[in-house]
Design an enzyme around this catalytic site. Sequence first.
Site, PDB file in Angstrom:
ATOM      1  CE1 TYR A 110      -3.703  -2.383  -0.258  1.00  0.00           C
ATOM      2  CE2 TYR A 110      -2.804  -3.279   1.294  1.00  0.00           C
ATOM      3  CZ  TYR A 110      -3.645  -3.271   0.339  1.00  0.00           C
ATOM      4  OH  TYR A 110      -4.436  -4.546   0.016  1.00  0.00           O
ATOM      5  N   GLY A 114      -3.046 -14.146  12.075  1.00  0.00           N
ATOM      6  CA  GLY A 114      -4.112 -13.743  11.580  1.00  0.00           C
ATOM      7  C   GLY A 114      -4.903 -14.757  11.088  1.00  0.00           C
TER       8      GLY A 114
HETATM    9  C1  LIG Z   1      -8.527 -12.240   5.123  1.00  0.00           C
HETATM   10  C2  LIG Z   1      -6.900 -11.637   5.012  1.00  0.00           C
HETATM   11  C3  LIG Z   1      -7.136 -10.159   5.333  1.00  0.00           C
HETATM   12  C4  LIG Z   1      -5.741  -9.405   5.852  1.00  0.00           C
HETATM   13  N1  LIG Z   1      -6.174  -8.188   5.856  1.00  0.00           N
HETATM   14  C5  LIG Z   1      -5.075  -7.252   5.908  1.00  0.00           C
HETATM   15  C6  LIG Z   1      -4.807  -6.117   6.527  1.00  0.00           C
HETATM   16  O1  LIG Z   1      -5.962  -5.490   6.573  1.00  0.00           O
HETATM   17  N2  LIG Z   1      -4.123  -5.094   6.863  1.00  0.00           N
HETATM   18  C7  LIG Z   1      -2.764  -5.899   6.620  1.00  0.00           C
HETATM   19  O2  LIG Z   1      -1.358  -5.549   8.126  1.00  0.00           O
HETATM   20  N3  LIG Z   1      -2.790  -7.142   6.553  1.00  0.00           N
HETATM   21  C8  LIG Z   1      -3.735  -7.889   6.581  1.00  0.00           C
HETATM   22  N4  LIG Z   1      -3.858  -9.457   6.294  1.00  0.00           N
HETATM   23  C9  LIG Z   1      -2.520  -9.947   6.168  1.00  0.00           C
HETATM   24  C10 LIG Z   1      -2.575 -10.915   8.012  1.00  0.00           C
HETATM   25  O3  LIG Z   1      -2.288 -10.013   8.781  1.00  0.00           O
HETATM   26  C11 LIG Z   1      -1.278 -11.713   8.217  1.00  0.00           C
HETATM   27  O4  LIG Z   1       0.524 -11.252   7.852  1.00  0.00           O
HETATM   28  C12 LIG Z   1      -1.237 -13.050   7.200  1.00  0.00           C
HETATM   29  O5  LIG Z   1      -2.549 -13.559   7.723  1.00  0.00           O
HETATM   30  C13 LIG Z   1      -0.381 -13.720   7.848  1.00  0.00           C
HETATM   31  O6  LIG Z   1      -0.182 -14.236   9.003  1.00  0.00           O
HETATM   32  P1  LIG Z   1      -1.080 -15.591   9.427  1.00  0.00           P
HETATM   33  O7  LIG Z   1       0.508 -17.463   8.913  1.00  0.00           O
HETATM   34  O8  LIG Z   1      -0.924 -15.694  10.839  1.00  0.00           O
HETATM   35  O9  LIG Z   1      -2.545 -15.717   9.116  1.00  0.00           O
HETATM   36  C14 LIG Z   1      -4.953 -10.336   6.022  1.00  0.00           C
HETATM   37  C15 LIG Z   1      -4.936 -11.698   5.272  1.00  0.00           C
HETATM   38  C16 LIG Z   1      -6.131 -12.146   5.488  1.00  0.00           C
HETATM   39  C17 LIG Z   1      -5.722 -13.753   5.339  1.00  0.00           C
END
Ligand SMILES: Cc1cc2nc3c(=O)[nH]c(=O)nc-3n(C[C@H](O)[C@H](O)[C@H](O)COP(=O)(O)O)c2cc1C
Length: 362
Positions: free
Chosen positions: A180, A317
């Site tokens: 972004y 996440g």
């Molecule tokens: C549905 C979804 C929405 C996400 N929205 C954001 C967001 O709004 N801002 C952001 O920095 N990362 C966003 N991410 C990235 C997550 O914060 C995170 O970095 C990613 O899911 C990896 O972490 P995890 O393996 O614990 O899921 C999003 C990821 C997913 C799957």
Amino acid sequence: MNRLFTPFTAGDLQLSNRMVMAPLTRGRTGPDRIPNDLMVEYYRQRATAGLIISEATIISEQAAGWVNTPGLYNEEQVQGWKRVTDAVHAAGGKIIVQLWHMGRSSHPDFQPGGALPVAPSAIALRGDGIHTPSGKKPYPTPRALDADEIPGIVADYAEATRLAQKAGFDGVEIHGANGYLIDQFLRDGTNHRTDGYGGSVDNRARFLLEVTEAVVGAWQPGRVGVRLSPTGAFGDMSDSDPASTFSHAARELNRFGLSFLHIMEALPGHPMASPGPRVSPLLRQAFQGPLILNGGYDAALGDQAIADGEADLIAYGVPFLANPDLVERFRIGAPLNPPDYSTLYSGGAQGYTDYPALTATP
Ligand SMILES: Cc1cc2nc3c(=O)[nH]c(=O)nc-3n(C[C@H](O)[C@H](O)[C@H](O)COP(=O)(O)O)c2cc1C
């Protein structure tokens, strides 16, 4: 005991455990971008996290580029968020808001007057297309910002920070990750400017540092964190030397005394993982404050990262999205609900507030 369950103080944020709910865009507002009852319930359900970082929240109409994501630039949105923060606090939790400007990852259909989205340079995102209110469309070539427009955008971050205080948040996270606007300035794949905001790593970090200074000035440093994704490719992103670019940014951030630096750098095997050497160990050395790591962690890997001194806190996440009581499940080693990927952004309660918590056994 797993170190995730020990308390931690990050700047002015006193956290009861080290499990952070990562920011997750879920597309549950209406076109007014006002947080609603469903969102109050979703965040309340997850209040046992040591810290909730809200879904990315746009700071102005120009910042928009995703349908039905919340905003924080008018009074109705402040009042909507107030109900969310009240509910999380009543349940004993802490919540900060992630401040978002999408830059080139947008489309004229989202922009005031149907204008082109703005970016450091006029370089289009090469991707599958963008979901607009009237269907999927190709990404446009954005308009390169004039240097004299940048102070206005910096001021929007500061104003959103003041509104965050009014809305009862415990702090803010500056979204410098995932391709972004701030990330577009940081990395040389998207920043071809020849003025004071482009070229050297010093210049490419200038926008991030100006935003951080303004946000800290609008509140206090111990309530402000920054999220970066040094090696993430999401949003068609690249940099010729992520180790240098992001080590510089992390070192420069030391001057503010922030609550934390949050690094999204997915572990090998994760869908968002990138090939090549990991940059987060360098950022751990460069940044003197608390560090959050994110991307593919489970209970054991999170504990190990803290034990090894790689991080102070771990953000989760997808596991939090599908498990409102993730902290309790990790604590007792219970199995996790699987995520339903078809309802990530689908609107409504299904796949949002209906993931079951563990039921007490009689
Ligand atoms: C549905 C979804 C929405 C996400 N929205 C954001 C967001 O709004 N801002 C952001 O920095 N990362 C966003 N991410 C990235 C997550 O914060 C995170 O970095 C990613 O899911 C990896 O972490 P995890 O393996 O614990 O899921 C999003 C990821 C997913 C799957």
